[in-house]
Design a protein around this motif. Structure first.
Motif, PDB file in Angstrom:
ATOM      1  N   GLN A 233      79.970  22.560  70.055  1.00  8.83           N
ATOM      2  CA  GLN A 233      80.994  22.953  71.031  1.00  8.83           C
ATOM      3  C   GLN A 233      80.389  23.792  72.148  1.00  8.83           C
ATOM      4  O   GLN A 233      80.764  23.657  73.315  1.00  8.83           O
ATOM      5  CB  GLN A 233      82.114  23.729  70.333  1.00  8.83           C
ATOM      6  CG  GLN A 233      83.380  23.872  71.168  1.00  8.83           C
ATOM      7  CD  GLN A 233      84.572  24.324  70.329  1.00  8.83           C
ATOM      8  OE1 GLN A 233      84.724  23.912  69.176  1.00  8.83           O
ATOM      9  NE2 GLN A 233      85.414  25.176  70.901  1.00  8.83           N
ATOM     10  N   LEU A 234      79.430  24.645  71.808  1.00 12.84           N
ATOM     11  CA  LEU A 234      78.739  25.430  72.835  1.00 12.84           C
ATOM     12  C   LEU A 234      78.004  24.510  73.802  1.00 12.84           C
ATOM     13  O   LEU A 234      78.068  24.697  75.031  1.00 12.84           O
ATOM     14  CB  LEU A 234      77.757  26.386  72.167  1.00 12.84           C
ATOM     15  CG  LEU A 234      76.881  27.227  73.100  1.00 12.84           C
ATOM     16  CD1 LEU A 234      77.724  28.269  73.838  1.00 12.84           C
ATOM     17  CD2 LEU A 234      75.765  27.927  72.311  1.00 12.84           C
ATOM     18  N   ALA A 235      77.313  23.498  73.289  1.00 12.08           N
ATOM     19  CA  ALA A 235      76.585  22.570  74.152  1.00 12.08           C
ATOM     20  C   ALA A 235      77.531  21.799  75.058  1.00 12.08           C
ATOM     21  O   ALA A 235      77.273  21.635  76.263  1.00 12.08           O
ATOM     22  CB  ALA A 235      75.757  21.609  73.305  1.00 12.08           C
ATOM     23  N   ALA A 236      78.648  21.327  74.496  1.00 13.49           N
ATOM     24  CA  ALA A 236      79.603  20.553  75.293  1.00 13.49           C
ATOM     25  C   ALA A 236      80.244  21.400  76.377  1.00 13.49           C
ATOM     26  O   ALA A 236      80.475  20.931  77.501  1.00 13.49           O
ATOM     27  CB  ALA A 236      80.676  19.968  74.380  1.00 13.49           C
ATOM     28  N   SER A 237      80.512  22.670  76.073  1.00 18.90           N
ATOM     29  CA  SER A 237      81.247  23.528  77.004  1.00 18.90           C
ATOM     30  C   SER A 237      80.357  24.171  78.054  1.00 18.90           C
ATOM     31  O   SER A 237      80.778  24.378  79.195  1.00 18.90           O
ATOM     32  CB  SER A 237      81.980  24.637  76.232  1.00 18.90           C
ATOM     33  OG  SER A 237      82.889  24.098  75.305  1.00 18.90           O
ATOM     34  N   THR A 238      79.110  24.518  77.671  1.00 19.99           N
ATOM     35  CA  THR A 238      78.272  25.325  78.558  1.00 19.99           C
ATOM     36  C   THR A 238      76.929  24.687  78.886  1.00 19.99           C
ATOM     37  O   THR A 238      76.253  25.136  79.822  1.00 19.99           O
ATOM     38  CB  THR A 238      77.988  26.689  77.914  1.00 19.99           C
ATOM     39  OG1 THR A 238      77.107  26.502  76.781  1.00 19.99           O
ATOM     40  CG2 THR A 238      79.267  27.375  77.451  1.00 19.99           C
ATOM     41  N   GLY A 239      76.498  23.679  78.110  1.00 12.58           N
ATOM     42  CA  GLY A 239      75.169  23.111  78.285  1.00 12.58           C
ATOM     43  C   GLY A 239      74.071  23.913  77.608  1.00 12.58           C
ATOM     44  O   GLY A 239      72.904  23.521  77.649  1.00 12.58           O
ATOM     45  N   VAL A 240      74.411  25.034  76.970  1.00 12.96           N
ATOM     46  CA  VAL A 240      73.423  25.827  76.233  1.00 12.96           C
ATOM     47  C   VAL A 240      73.289  25.241  74.824  1.00 12.96           C
ATOM     48  O   VAL A 240      74.290  25.083  74.122  1.00 12.96           O
ATOM     49  CB  VAL A 240      73.825  27.305  76.159  1.00 12.96           C
ATOM     50  CG1 VAL A 240      72.815  28.092  75.321  1.00 12.96           C
ATOM     51  CG2 VAL A 240      73.915  27.901  77.562  1.00 12.96           C
ATOM     52  N   VAL A 241      72.071  24.944  74.427  1.00 14.64           N
ATOM     53  CA  VAL A 241      71.838  24.261  73.154  1.00 14.64           C
ATOM     54  C   VAL A 241      71.071  25.187  72.217  1.00 14.64           C
ATOM     55  O   VAL A 241      69.965  25.633  72.534  1.00 14.64           O
ATOM     56  CB  VAL A 241      71.052  22.955  73.356  1.00 14.64           C
ATOM     57  CG1 VAL A 241      70.972  22.179  72.060  1.00 14.64           C
ATOM     58  CG2 VAL A 241      71.707  22.101  74.445  1.00 14.64           C
ATOM     59  N   LEU A 242      71.674  25.483  71.073  1.00 13.49           N
ATOM     60  CA  LEU A 242      71.037  26.236  69.996  1.00 13.49           C
ATOM     61  C   LEU A 242      70.826  25.312  68.799  1.00 13.49           C
ATOM     62  O   LEU A 242      71.353  24.202  68.764  1.00 13.49           O
ATOM     63  CB  LEU A 242      71.907  27.429  69.571  1.00 13.49           C
ATOM     64  CG  LEU A 242      72.388  28.390  70.642  1.00 13.49           C
ATOM     65  CD1 LEU A 242      73.186  29.531  69.999  1.00 13.49           C
ATOM     66  CD2 LEU A 242      71.218  28.951  71.444  1.00 13.49           C
TER      67      LEU A 242
ATOM     68  N   LEU B   1      66.231  32.275  83.462  1.00 12.82           N
ATOM     69  CA  LEU B   1      66.947  31.183  82.798  1.00 12.82           C
ATOM     70  C   LEU B   1      67.558  31.651  81.482  1.00 12.82           C
ATOM     71  O   LEU B   1      68.675  31.251  81.128  1.00 12.82           O
ATOM     72  CB  LEU B   1      66.004  30.007  82.553  1.00 12.82           C
ATOM     73  CG  LEU B   1      65.702  29.112  83.751  1.00 12.82           C
ATOM     74  CD1 LEU B   1      64.679  28.054  83.381  1.00 12.82           C
ATOM     75  CD2 LEU B   1      66.969  28.456  84.280  1.00 12.82           C
ATOM     76  N   LEU B   2      66.837  32.498  80.765  1.00 12.63           N
ATOM     77  CA  LEU B   2      67.372  33.027  79.512  1.00 12.63           C
ATOM     78  C   LEU B   2      68.636  33.839  79.772  1.00 12.63           C
ATOM     79  O   LEU B   2      69.628  33.723  79.041  1.00 12.63           O
ATOM     80  CB  LEU B   2      66.311  33.879  78.827  1.00 12.63           C
ATOM     81  CG  LEU B   2      66.614  34.374  77.418  1.00 12.63           C
ATOM     82  CD1 LEU B   2      66.837  33.207  76.463  1.00 12.63           C
ATOM     83  CD2 LEU B   2      65.468  35.261  76.920  1.00 12.63           C
ATOM     84  N   THR B   3      68.621  34.638  80.829  1.00 13.15           N
ATOM     85  CA  THR B   3      69.808  35.423  81.177  1.00 13.15           C
ATOM     86  C   THR B   3      70.983  34.519  81.527  1.00 13.15           C
ATOM     87  O   THR B   3      72.122  34.773  81.116  1.00 13.15           O
ATOM     88  CB  THR B   3      69.483  36.350  82.359  1.00 13.15           C
ATOM     89  OG1 THR B   3      68.437  37.262  81.968  1.00 13.15           O
ATOM     90  CG2 THR B   3      70.705  37.154  82.788  1.00 13.15           C
ATOM     91  N   THR B   4      70.720  33.458  82.272  1.00 15.12           N
ATOM     92  CA  THR B   4      71.781  32.504  82.601  1.00 15.12           C
ATOM     93  C   THR B   4      72.384  31.898  81.344  1.00 15.12           C
ATOM     94  O   THR B   4      73.607  31.786  81.202  1.00 15.12           O
ATOM     95  CB  THR B   4      71.228  31.396  83.511  1.00 15.12           C
ATOM     96  OG1 THR B   4      70.767  31.974  84.736  1.00 15.12           O
ATOM     97  CG2 THR B   4      72.299  30.356  83.822  1.00 15.12           C
ATOM     98  N   ALA B   5      71.515  31.498  80.412  1.00 13.18           N
ATOM     99  CA  ALA B   5      71.997  30.899  79.169  1.00 13.18           C
ATOM    100  C   ALA B   5      72.865  31.887  78.387  1.00 13.18           C
ATOM    101  O   ALA B   5      73.938  31.530  77.872  1.00 13.18           O
ATOM    102  CB  ALA B   5      70.821  30.442  78.321  1.00 13.18           C
ATOM    103  N   LEU B   6      72.429  33.127  78.294  1.00 13.76           N
ATOM    104  CA  LEU B   6      73.176  34.119  77.524  1.00 13.76           C
ATOM    105  C   LEU B   6      74.497  34.473  78.204  1.00 13.76           C
ATOM    106  O   LEU B   6      75.508  34.726  77.525  1.00 13.76           O
ATOM    107  CB  LEU B   6      72.323  35.364  77.304  1.00 13.76           C
ATOM    108  CG  LEU B   6      71.027  35.135  76.506  1.00 13.76           C
ATOM    109  CD1 LEU B   6      70.254  36.437  76.336  1.00 13.76           C
ATOM    110  CD2 LEU B   6      71.312  34.503  75.156  1.00 13.76           C
ATOM    111  N   ASP B   7      74.516  34.478  79.529  1.00 17.75           N
ATOM    112  CA  ASP B   7      75.790  34.698  80.229  1.00 17.75           C
ATOM    113  C   ASP B   7      76.773  33.564  79.939  1.00 17.75           C
ATOM    114  O   ASP B   7      77.979  33.811  79.753  1.00 17.75           O
ATOM    115  CB  ASP B   7      75.549  34.811  81.736  1.00 17.75           C
ATOM    116  CG  ASP B   7      74.952  36.154  82.134  1.00 17.75           C
ATOM    117  OD1 ASP B   7      75.092  37.114  81.361  1.00 17.75           O
ATOM    118  OD2 ASP B   7      74.347  36.227  83.224  1.00 17.75           O
ATOM    119  N   ARG B   8      76.284  32.346  79.881  1.00 14.94           N
ATOM    120  CA  ARG B   8      77.164  31.217  79.535  1.00 14.94           C
ATOM    121  C   ARG B   8      77.707  31.376  78.111  1.00 14.94           C
ATOM    122  O   ARG B   8      78.880  31.074  77.847  1.00 14.94           O
ATOM    123  CB  ARG B   8      76.409  29.889  79.649  1.00 14.94           C
ATOM    124  CG  ARG B   8      76.049  29.474  81.062  1.00 14.94           C
ATOM    125  CD  ARG B   8      75.452  28.065  81.028  1.00 14.94           C
ATOM    126  NE  ARG B   8      74.806  27.700  82.273  1.00 14.94           N
ATOM    127  CZ  ARG B   8      74.140  26.562  82.461  1.00 14.94           C
ATOM    128  NH1 ARG B   8      74.053  25.696  81.469  1.00 14.94           N
ATOM    129  NH2 ARG B   8      73.573  26.294  83.609  1.00 14.94           N
TER     130      ARG B   8
END
Length: 394
Positions: A342-351, A375-382
């Protein structure tokens, strides 16, 4: 069409599952920031790349590489190992070139196990540790790793009925995914346990240079300098950022090395000689790039964990590895796969979902710190936006 039953346990793989989630997000037009794979964004040292580039024009590098041709690499690996850990190594009989340490964990079970034999694996563990056991027809006994034991297995909890059928134990410290470190005293206990129960001790060791603790990371062979039962697998993918070049080695007990070499000889030749020339430069160089790399990942760890905690996500500070092993927020703690997809679908951040590393990994997510700080900061903000606006599926 009917396929072999050994493929059944391989139907699911954490990286394949998240690759599908990435593909779906890309198809929906969502930009991807991938923190699911530990593939370094840093480049190999320039002198390593120069050696590989120069080799391309040398026709002596263009043929097949049989075992004898790998001796210069094995000599460099043995010398690196002795300098780093103080253990004498015979490059002729105690070192074997691998196509990354993952080849070792995948192929060793074919040399050690008959169908129905048991392998003792950490739970959670890196997925290839399980895959090799399944392909060999072996059975897995998971040794649960819990934070109250420092994510170290408790050997005394293994039933005697399991030990009667066990042939090997697989460890890996610094540990992926939990980020835990193991002291030398733990390896001494593990070696004594394996000697007592006639087990081969396999230590997957790709992160010796990724510790943020003051003391050096120990090798299992420092606890077994006579190499009575142990073999260690090292990869240049992490310390030297050579993941795509697929180069590593096994080092340890000569009988185990010979058996693994027999499996390898039936399946493949070796890497391009130019890659080995670059790897030799990496192992024999001054290691300044390794020290600089560790500092980069320390800063990413410190800044990343601080950012997550500022978002209200309680995350322990990893003592080692390029990962963060994060207990999921309470609403999601029973379904790490749903959280990550759900995180990937909603934000594009992949864990990477913790369940993909074994049953004891449920309730966790793994972050790979493989992007620069912006880029890491952008991912964490998402992720912060996701936590504030999304809830688990019913």
């Amino acid at each position: 069409m009917e396929f072999a039953r050994r493929l059944q346990p391989l139907q699911r793989n954490v990286f394949a599952d998240m690759d599908r989630a990435k593909a779906q997000a890309i198809a929906a037009g969502t930009p991807i920031l991938d923190l699911s794979l530990g593939s370094s964004d840093l480049s190999p040292p320039p002198e390593v790349l120069a050696a590989i580039a120069a080799a391309v024009a040398d026709p002596r590098t263009h043929g097949y590489g049989l075992h004898h041709s790998t001796l210069p690499f094995r000599e460099a690996a043995a010398a690196w190992y002795t300098r780093k850990f103080g253990v004498a190594v015979d490059p002729a009989t105690e070192v074997l070139l691998l196509i990354g340490s993952q080849e070792g964990t995948g192929h060793l079970p074919l040399a050690l196990l008959n169908p129905g034999d048991v392998a003792l694996l950490c739970d959670p563990c890196y997925p290839s540790h399980r895959g090799g056991i399944y392909l060999a027809g072996g059975e897995i006994y998971g040794m649960p790793l819990a934070p109250d034991h420092g994510f170290l297995p408790q050997f005394g909890d293994i039933p005697g009925s399991v030990l009667d059928r066990a042939k090997c134990m697989v460890l890996s410290y610094p540990h992926n995914p939990t980020t835990a470190l193991a002291p030398l005293a733990f390896f001494e206990e593990a070696v004594a346990f394996c000697q007592r129960h006639d087990l081969v001790l396999i230590h997957d060791f790709p992160y010796p240079d990724f510790s943020f603790a003051p003391d050096p990371v120990p090798s299992v062979l420092q606890a077994d300098p006579g190499k009575t039962c142990s073999i260690e697998l090292f990869s240049l993918s992490k310390s030297f950022h050579m993941g795509g070049f697929r180069v590593g080695y096994a080092i340890g007990n000569r009988a185990i090395i010979e058996a693994l070499g027999q499996v390898k000889g039936a399946i493949d030749f070796n890497q391009y000689q130019g890659i080995l020339r670059g790897a030799i430069v990496a192992l024999t160089g001054d290691q300044r790039s390794v020290v600089a790399m560790a500092q980069i990942f320390r800063e990413r760890r410190d800044r990343g964990v601080a950012h997550l905690q500022a978002l209200g996500w309680t995350v322990p500070l990893p003592p080692a590895t390029p990962y963060v092993w994060a207990p999921l927020p309470t609403p999601w703690h029973r379904n790490s796969m749903a959280f990550c997809t759900q995180l990937a679908a909603s934000t594009g951040v992949v864990l990477a979902p913790g369940i993909g590393f074994g049953p004891a990994g449920e309730g966790y997510g793994r972050f790979a710190l493989v992007h620069d700080l912006p880029l890491l900061t952008t991912a964490l903000d998402r992720i912060g936006t996701f936590l504030a606006t999304q809830s688990p599926p019913k």
